[in-house]
Design a protein around this motif. Structure first.
Motif, PDB file in Angstrom:
ATOM      1  N   ARG A 117      25.589  40.598-104.446  1.00 43.68           N
ATOM      2  CA  ARG A 117      24.849  40.678-105.504  1.00 43.68           C
ATOM      3  C   ARG A 117      25.353  40.945-106.909  1.00 43.68           C
ATOM      4  N   CYS A 118      25.205  39.678-107.645  1.00 44.51           N
ATOM      5  CA  CYS A 118      25.556  39.704-109.086  1.00 44.51           C
ATOM      6  C   CYS A 118      25.069  40.504-110.158  1.00 44.51           C
ATOM      7  N   THR A 119      25.336  41.913-110.297  1.00 40.55           N
ATOM      8  CA  THR A 119      24.882  42.834-111.289  1.00 40.55           C
ATOM      9  C   THR A 119      25.746  43.135-112.495  1.00 40.55           C
ATOM     10  N   PRO A 120      25.108  43.530-113.903  1.00 42.46           N
ATOM     11  CA  PRO A 120      26.035  43.740-114.962  1.00 42.46           C
ATOM     12  C   PRO A 120      26.939  44.882-114.336  1.00 42.46           C
ATOM     13  N   GLU A 121      26.750  45.855-113.612  1.00 40.97           N
ATOM     14  CA  GLU A 121      27.564  47.085-112.985  1.00 40.97           C
ATOM     15  C   GLU A 121      28.669  46.376-112.108  1.00 40.97           C
ATOM     16  N   GLY A 122      28.533  45.385-111.246  1.00 44.51           N
ATOM     17  CA  GLY A 122      29.401  44.508-110.617  1.00 44.51           C
ATOM     18  C   GLY A 122      30.198  44.124-111.167  1.00 44.51           C
ATOM     19  N   VAL A 123      29.930  43.159-112.210  1.00 40.97           N
ATOM     20  CA  VAL A 123      30.923  42.527-113.114  1.00 40.97           C
ATOM     21  C   VAL A 123      31.720  43.402-113.889  1.00 40.97           C
ATOM     22  N   ALA A 124      31.146  44.259-114.628  1.00 39.53           N
ATOM     23  CA  ALA A 124      32.021  45.475-115.112  1.00 39.53           C
ATOM     24  C   ALA A 124      33.090  46.000-114.379  1.00 39.53           C
ATOM     25  N   LEU A 125      32.822  46.409-113.098  1.00 37.28           N
ATOM     26  CA  LEU A 125      33.763  46.801-112.126  1.00 37.28           C
ATOM     27  C   LEU A 125      34.816  46.020-111.946  1.00 37.28           C
ATOM     28  N   VAL A 126      34.504  44.477-111.642  1.00 39.86           N
ATOM     29  CA  VAL A 126      35.663  43.864-111.524  1.00 39.86           C
ATOM     30  C   VAL A 126      36.442  43.538-112.761  1.00 39.86           C
ATOM     31  N   LEU A 127      35.620  43.347-113.905  1.00 43.99           N
ATOM     32  CA  LEU A 127      36.615  43.152-115.174  1.00 43.99           C
ATOM     33  C   LEU A 127      37.505  44.123-115.546  1.00 43.99           C
ATOM     34  N   CYS A 128      37.153  45.311-115.065  1.00 49.95           N
ATOM     35  CA  CYS A 128      37.974  46.461-115.444  1.00 49.95           C
ATOM     36  C   CYS A 128      38.986  47.142-114.300  1.00 49.95           C
ATOM     37  N   GLN A 129      39.023  46.451-113.363  1.00 53.97           N
ATOM     38  CA  GLN A 129      39.705  46.913-112.208  1.00 53.97           C
ATOM     39  C   GLN A 129      41.227  47.200-112.825  1.00 53.97           C
ATOM     40  N   ALA A 130      41.782  46.135-113.668  1.00 57.26           N
ATOM     41  CA  ALA A 130      43.291  46.411-113.874  1.00 57.26           C
ATOM     42  C   ALA A 130      43.492  46.593-115.202  1.00 57.26           C
TER      43      ALA A 130
END
Length: 252
Positions: free
Chosen positions: A195-208
């Motif tokens: 499920r593409c959500t703002p929280e999910g996108v933010a989590l992926v972008l800030c992993q590294a």
């Protein structure tokens, strides 16, 4: 000789004894009070205002930049330091206010807007095309993140304007730039979970990397706060969905 008629007027607001009697009998309306101008108050000279914290707060950025000459050696050192701090805050606010939304760019804008962005600015580029539902889903998530993290630059560009003959099956594609180089790329919605959500996108972008920045803290602090905020929102959503399921079950 011609006839001359003179009209004599008394002082404004004055009345004759006959006028007073007629007014008491109700034959005349009461006279309005005489006009009195407001007392004169001389304008306060700028130089006479006390030079304190509130005096500096009233200054614009341009005025603060030229204020150093006005703060002489007799002024408190605190004012000098406070002026520098206020200037730094204003300059940071101006930098942040440039973003906050997804800015559309063309192929000719790419180098200037993305590759040549300042080294302390992270740039997120979405390659998209109109009419593709998956692009709309990711675009909505990015719009929320752009508002939430205005110190990060978000831009959008039609895929074939950026890369000629770029296949539609790879859309949407997300590119992350910093200091003129690609730091990450994500092809399709599957990069952001089921499920593409703002929280999910933010989590992926800030992993590294500290990609998302609200402008209120340093890079590491911002990354930590982003991850903590994302986890908190995910937990809140799970709890809310669980409560909604229980409410539906009780109503049956």
């Amino acid at each position: 000789m011609g006839d001359y008629h003179f009209v004599y007027k008394d002082v404004e607001g004055a009345s004759t004894q006959w006028d007073d009697i007629q007014a008491k009998l109700g034959n005349l309306p009461p006279k309005p009070a005489p006009f009195k101008p407001a007392p004169f108050t001389p304008a306060q000279d700028e130089a006479s205002l006390p030079k304190d914290k509130s005096w500096i707060d009233q200054k614009s950025q341009e005025e603060l930049e030229h204020l150093e000459d006005d703060l002489d050696l007799d002024d408190d050192n605190f004012l000098q330091e406070y002026r520098k701090r206020r200037l730094a805050e204003m300059r940071e606010a101006v930098k942040i206010s440039k973003f906050g939304s997804i800015n559309p760019i063309s192929g000719s804008d790419f180098v200037r807007e993305v590759s040549q962005a300042p080294s302390d600015v992270w740039v997120i580029v979405i390659l998209y095309k109109e009419g593709i539902q998956e692009c709309d889903v990711l675009m909505n998530c990015l719009q929320e993140l752009a508002t939430r993290y205005p110190a990060t630059k978000f831009v959008k560009i039609i895929s074939t304007d950026c890369i000629p003959n770029y296949p539609d099956c790879n859309l949407p594609t997300l590119l992350v730039y910093n200091n003129g180089a690609v730091k990450a790329n994500y092809v399709g919605l599957r990069s952001f979970g089921r499920r593409c959500t703002p929280e999910g996108v933010a989590l992926v972008l800030c992993q590294a990397d500290p990609v998302l920045n609200d402008g209120k803290s340093g890079n590491d602090g911002s990354r930590k706060s982003v991850l903590e905020g994302v986890c908190r929102k995910l937990i809140e959503k799970v709890v809310t969905e669980h409560e909604d399921e229980n409410d539906d079950g009780d109503s049956e």
